[in-house]
Design a protein around this motif. Structure first.
Motif, PDB file in Angstrom:
ATOM      1  N   HIS A  19       0.830  -1.208   0.000  1.00 23.61           N
ATOM      2  CA  HIS A  19       0.000   0.000   0.000  1.00 23.61           C
ATOM      3  C   HIS A  19       0.864   1.256   0.000  1.00 23.61           C
ATOM      4  O   HIS A  19       0.505   2.266  -0.624  1.00 23.61           O
ATOM      5  CB  HIS A  19      -0.936  -0.003   1.204  1.00 23.61           C
ATOM      6  CG  HIS A  19      -2.004  -1.033   1.125  1.00 23.61           C
ATOM      7  ND1 HIS A  19      -2.922  -1.271   2.146  1.00 23.61           N
ATOM      8  CD2 HIS A  19      -2.321  -1.920   0.146  1.00 23.61           C
ATOM      9  CE1 HIS A  19      -3.734  -2.242   1.789  1.00 23.61           C
ATOM     10  NE2 HIS A  19      -3.383  -2.655   0.586  1.00 23.61           N
ATOM     11  N   SER A  20       2.001   1.206   0.691  1.00 31.66           N
ATOM     12  CA  SER A  20       2.895   2.371   0.720  1.00 31.66           C
ATOM     13  C   SER A  20       3.480   2.658  -0.663  1.00 31.66           C
ATOM     14  O   SER A  20       3.926   3.782  -0.937  1.00 31.66           O
ATOM     15  CB  SER A  20       4.037   2.144   1.730  1.00 31.66           C
ATOM     16  OG  SER A  20       4.959   1.170   1.260  1.00 31.66           O
ATOM     17  N   HIS A  21       3.478   1.655  -1.539  1.00 32.46           N
ATOM     18  CA  HIS A  21       3.953   1.817  -2.915  1.00 32.46           C
ATOM     19  C   HIS A  21       2.787   2.046  -3.884  1.00 32.46           C
ATOM     20  O   HIS A  21       2.976   2.030  -5.107  1.00 32.46           O
ATOM     21  CB  HIS A  21       4.743   0.581  -3.364  1.00 32.46           C
ATOM     22  CG  HIS A  21       6.108   0.474  -2.762  1.00 32.46           C
ATOM     23  ND1 HIS A  21       6.329  -0.067  -1.510  1.00 32.46           N
ATOM     24  CD2 HIS A  21       7.333   0.862  -3.218  1.00 32.46           C
ATOM     25  CE1 HIS A  21       7.619  -0.030  -1.237  1.00 32.46           C
ATOM     26  NE2 HIS A  21       8.257   0.534  -2.241  1.00 32.46           N
ATOM     27  N   GLY A  22       1.591   2.225  -3.330  1.00 30.24           N
ATOM     28  CA  GLY A  22       0.426   2.471  -4.174  1.00 30.24           C
ATOM     29  C   GLY A  22      -0.109   1.240  -4.863  1.00 30.24           C
ATOM     30  O   GLY A  22      -0.807   1.343  -5.885  1.00 30.24           O
ATOM     31  N   ILE A  23       0.178   0.063  -4.325  1.00 32.56           N
ATOM     32  CA  ILE A  23      -0.278  -1.204  -4.919  1.00 32.56           C
ATOM     33  C   ILE A  23      -1.399  -1.775  -4.053  1.00 32.56           C
ATOM     34  O   ILE A  23      -1.170  -2.157  -2.905  1.00 32.56           O
ATOM     35  CB  ILE A  23       0.884  -2.208  -5.035  1.00 32.56           C
ATOM     36  CG1 ILE A  23       2.010  -1.615  -5.891  1.00 32.56           C
ATOM     37  CG2 ILE A  23       0.398  -3.531  -5.627  1.00 32.56           C
ATOM     38  CD1 ILE A  23       3.281  -2.440  -5.896  1.00 32.56           C
ATOM     39  N   TYR A  24      -2.599  -1.840  -4.617  1.00 33.03           N
ATOM     40  CA  TYR A  24      -3.765  -2.278  -3.852  1.00 33.03           C
ATOM     41  C   TYR A  24      -4.486  -3.471  -4.494  1.00 33.03           C
ATOM     42  O   TYR A  24      -5.553  -3.866  -4.048  1.00 33.03           O
ATOM     43  CB  TYR A  24      -4.774  -1.127  -3.717  1.00 33.03           C
ATOM     44  CG  TYR A  24      -4.242   0.063  -2.942  1.00 33.03           C
ATOM     45  CD1 TYR A  24      -4.389   0.134  -1.567  1.00 33.03           C
ATOM     46  CD2 TYR A  24      -3.586   1.110  -3.593  1.00 33.03           C
ATOM     47  CE1 TYR A  24      -3.898   1.216  -0.849  1.00 33.03           C
ATOM     48  CE2 TYR A  24      -3.098   2.193  -2.888  1.00 33.03           C
ATOM     49  CZ  TYR A  24      -3.263   2.241  -1.519  1.00 33.03           C
ATOM     50  OH  TYR A  24      -2.772   3.313  -0.813  1.00 33.03           O
ATOM     51  N   PHE A 117       6.812  -2.274 -12.434  1.00 31.45           N
ATOM     52  CA  PHE A 117       7.052  -1.786 -11.076  1.00 31.45           C
ATOM     53  C   PHE A 117       6.411  -2.705 -10.041  1.00 31.45           C
ATOM     54  O   PHE A 117       7.025  -3.037  -9.017  1.00 31.45           O
ATOM     55  CB  PHE A 117       6.501  -0.366 -10.928  1.00 31.45           C
ATOM     56  CG  PHE A 117       6.530   0.159  -9.518  1.00 31.45           C
ATOM     57  CD1 PHE A 117       7.721   0.561  -8.936  1.00 31.45           C
ATOM     58  CD2 PHE A 117       5.360   0.236  -8.778  1.00 31.45           C
ATOM     59  CE1 PHE A 117       7.750   1.034  -7.622  1.00 31.45           C
ATOM     60  CE2 PHE A 117       5.374   0.716  -7.473  1.00 31.45           C
ATOM     61  CZ  PHE A 117       6.573   1.117  -6.895  1.00 31.45           C
ATOM     62  N   ILE A 118       5.189  -3.144 -10.311  1.00 35.19           N
ATOM     63  CA  ILE A 118       4.501  -4.050  -9.389  1.00 35.19           C
ATOM     64  C   ILE A 118       5.271  -5.354  -9.264  1.00 35.19           C
ATOM     65  O   ILE A 118       5.480  -5.868  -8.159  1.00 35.19           O
ATOM     66  CB  ILE A 118       3.055  -4.319  -9.863  1.00 35.19           C
ATOM     67  CG1 ILE A 118       2.216  -3.043  -9.770  1.00 35.19           C
ATOM     68  CG2 ILE A 118       2.409  -5.432  -9.038  1.00 35.19           C
ATOM     69  CD1 ILE A 118       0.837  -3.166 -10.376  1.00 35.19           C
ATOM     70  N   LYS A 119       5.704  -5.899 -10.396  1.00 28.72           N
ATOM     71  CA  LYS A 119       6.447  -7.165 -10.392  1.00 28.72           C
ATOM     72  C   LYS A 119       7.749  -7.029  -9.615  1.00 28.72           C
ATOM     73  O   LYS A 119       8.090  -7.884  -8.782  1.00 28.72           O
ATOM     74  CB  LYS A 119       6.739  -7.611 -11.816  1.00 28.72           C
ATOM     75  CG  LYS A 119       7.481  -8.948 -11.924  1.00 28.72           C
ATOM     76  CD  LYS A 119       7.580  -9.378 -13.380  1.00 28.72           C
ATOM     77  CE  LYS A 119       8.259 -10.740 -13.503  1.00 28.72           C
ATOM     78  NZ  LYS A 119       9.711 -10.654 -13.256  1.00 28.72           N
ATOM     79  N   GLU A 120       8.509  -5.963  -9.867  1.00 33.03           N
ATOM     80  CA  GLU A 120       9.787  -5.757  -9.177  1.00 33.03           C
ATOM     81  C   GLU A 120       9.583  -5.553  -7.679  1.00 33.03           C
ATOM     82  O   GLU A 120      10.376  -6.031  -6.864  1.00 33.03           O
ATOM     83  CB  GLU A 120      10.513  -4.557  -9.783  1.00 33.03           C
ATOM     84  CG  GLU A 120      11.042  -4.825 -11.188  1.00 33.03           C
ATOM     85  CD  GLU A 120      11.655  -3.585 -11.825  1.00 33.03           C
ATOM     86  OE1 GLU A 120      11.450  -2.471 -11.271  1.00 33.03           O
ATOM     87  OE2 GLU A 120      12.328  -3.722 -12.868  1.00 33.03           O
ATOM     88  N   THR A 121       8.519  -4.852  -7.313  1.00 35.08           N
ATOM     89  CA  THR A 121       8.221  -4.626  -5.889  1.00 35.08           C
ATOM     90  C   THR A 121       7.884  -5.940  -5.195  1.00 35.08           C
ATOM     91  O   THR A 121       8.395  -6.233  -4.113  1.00 35.08           O
ATOM     92  CB  THR A 121       7.042  -3.642  -5.732  1.00 35.08           C
ATOM     93  OG1 THR A 121       7.375  -2.403  -6.361  1.00 35.08           O
ATOM     94  CG2 THR A 121       6.750  -3.383  -4.263  1.00 35.08           C
ATOM     95  N   VAL A 122       7.046  -6.737  -5.835  1.00 34.62           N
ATOM     96  CA  VAL A 122       6.644  -8.025  -5.261  1.00 34.62           C
ATOM     97  C   VAL A 122       7.849  -8.960  -5.134  1.00 34.62           C
ATOM     98  O   VAL A 122       8.040  -9.617  -4.110  1.00 34.62           O
ATOM     99  CB  VAL A 122       5.532  -8.674  -6.117  1.00 34.62           C
ATOM    100  CG1 VAL A 122       5.322 -10.131  -5.712  1.00 34.62           C
ATOM    101  CG2 VAL A 122       4.235  -7.892  -5.976  1.00 34.62           C
ATOM    102  N   GLU A 123       8.673  -9.018  -6.178  1.00 30.01           N
ATOM    103  CA  GLU A 123       9.853  -9.891  -6.143  1.00 30.01           C
ATOM    104  C   GLU A 123      10.840  -9.440  -5.073  1.00 30.01           C
ATOM    105  O   GLU A 123      11.545 -10.268  -4.486  1.00 30.01           O
ATOM    106  CB  GLU A 123      10.518  -9.915  -7.515  1.00 30.01           C
ATOM    107  CG  GLU A 123       9.716 -10.672  -8.560  1.00 30.01           C
ATOM    108  CD  GLU A 123      10.343 -10.635  -9.937  1.00 30.01           C
ATOM    109  OE1 GLU A 123      10.038 -11.527 -10.749  1.00 30.01           O
ATOM    110  OE2 GLU A 123      11.134  -9.712 -10.214  1.00 30.01           O
ATOM    111  N   GLY A 124      10.881  -8.154  -4.798  1.00 29.77           N
ATOM    112  CA  GLY A 124      11.754  -7.640  -3.747  1.00 29.77           C
ATOM    113  C   GLY A 124      11.263  -7.979  -2.357  1.00 29.77           C
ATOM    114  O   GLY A 124      11.998  -7.824  -1.378  1.00 29.77           O
ATOM    115  N   LEU A 125      10.031  -8.451  -2.276  1.00 36.23           N
ATOM    116  CA  LEU A 125       9.434  -8.815  -0.979  1.00 36.23           C
ATOM    117  C   LEU A 125       9.366 -10.333  -0.810  1.00 36.23           C
ATOM    118  O   LEU A 125       8.545 -10.833  -0.046  1.00 36.23           O
ATOM    119  CB  LEU A 125       8.020  -8.218  -0.876  1.00 36.23           C
ATOM    120  CG  LEU A 125       7.941  -6.690  -0.868  1.00 36.23           C
ATOM    121  CD1 LEU A 125       6.494  -6.240  -1.002  1.00 36.23           C
ATOM    122  CD2 LEU A 125       8.550  -6.131   0.419  1.00 36.23           C
TER     123      LEU A 125
END
Length: 297
Positions: A19-24, A117-125
């Motif tokens: 959510h802090s990255h704007g992904i909902y 961006f969503i994919k990279e954020t998720v993979e980073g988590l």
């Protein structure tokens, strides 16, 4: 079925980060896994999806414009009222029509960047997701027990004054436990690790055995101190509340045995818990659960 209180911590933390990255768009680990699996397919369909949405937008503008022009041309009063709206709709419609290919290209590029961006954020988590997967599996397994069992997820306590462990020379100000199971045989402190073989051998990672023993010691002192006097008692005196320690390895597990901490695979968890004899009745068990739930941070 086990009575459950609280949500697992990694899943809460995962949602907060997203959510802090704007992904909902994700409501569960299943949603994330489905996204990663379908990423290439979704990427290939971006151009088609953008074209359809842009065509729909043009169609909606045309309908709104026709309706507005009809209202504008009724009389002098509506002409003044709807003039600005009609002008704006004409401008927006003309902009899309005259720059159609450029609009499609820009919107497609924006969608590509957002998806990447969503994919990279998720993979980073990945480590947070692995933790959530492991803890969710433990919760699902514990839910199979009867309603005489009480589960508190993400159990946290602060101590004021702090608890001092003389043997370890450790001053304990707070504890956090993945899963706290309260039942008629006592309390089980359960820590979940979804580790690979490489992680098990990594000396830089904090020992879950020490982590569990530390939390267990503080919780035992807290529950059996004078501050909780009268929590559980009988005609002989106050009963002590025993605490047993479990580490569940949902992926790989070390072959070593540890003192005061049982390391188990997920399929052995419920059988191990049910092995112990009851020392509390149903009312006492519920009383302990309620007391602990009320003490949560």
């Amino acid at each position: 079925m086990t009575i459950v209180s609280g949500k697992i911590e990694p899943l809460k933390r995962l949602k907060e980060i997203l959510h802090s990255h704007g992904i909902y768009r994700f409501n569960s680990i299943g949603d994330i896994n489905a996204f990663l699996k379908q990423y290439e397919s979704e990427k290939k369909n971006i151009s088609t999806k953008v074209k359809h949405s842009t065509d729909d937008e043009i169609k909606d503008l045309e309908e709104a414009l026709n309706s507005t022009i009809e209202m504008r041309d009724k009389n002098i009063f509506t002409k003044l009222l709807y003039y600005s709206k009609a002008k704006k709709l004409i401008k927006n419609h003309a902009s899309l029509i005259n720059n159609y290919e450029a609009v499609l290209s820009q919107r497609s590029s924006d969608s590509y960047r957002k998806l990447k961006f969503i994919k990279e954020t998720v993979e980073g988590l990945s480590s947070v997701i692995a933790g959530a997967v492991g803890e969710n599996a433990v919760v699902s397994e514990l839910k199979k027990l009867s309603d005489e069992y009480y589960l508190i997820n993400d159990f946290s306590l602060k101590f004021n004054p702090p608890i001092f462990n003389k043997r370890e020379n450790d001053t304990i100000y707070s504890i956090q436990i993945d899963h706290l199971l309260v039942c008629q045989s006592g309390i089980f402190v359960i820590e979940t690790k979804n580790w690979s073989s490489k992680s098990i051998e990594d000396l830089d990672l904090r020992s879950p055995v020490k982590q569990v023993k530390r939390a267990s010691f503080a919780l035992f002192v807290f529950l059996n101190s004078d501050n909780s006097q009268g929590l559980i008692g009988n005609h002989w005196g106050r009963k002590k509340i025993p605490i047993k320690n479990i580490i569940i390895m949902t992926n790989k597990a070390p072959k070593t045995d540890f003192q005061h901490v049982k390391v188990l695979s997920l399929d052995k968890l419920n059988g191990y818990i049910q092995y112990f004899a009851d020392i509390f009745d149903e009312a006492e068990t519920e009383k302990i659960f309620t007391y602990l739930k009320d003490e949560i941070l």
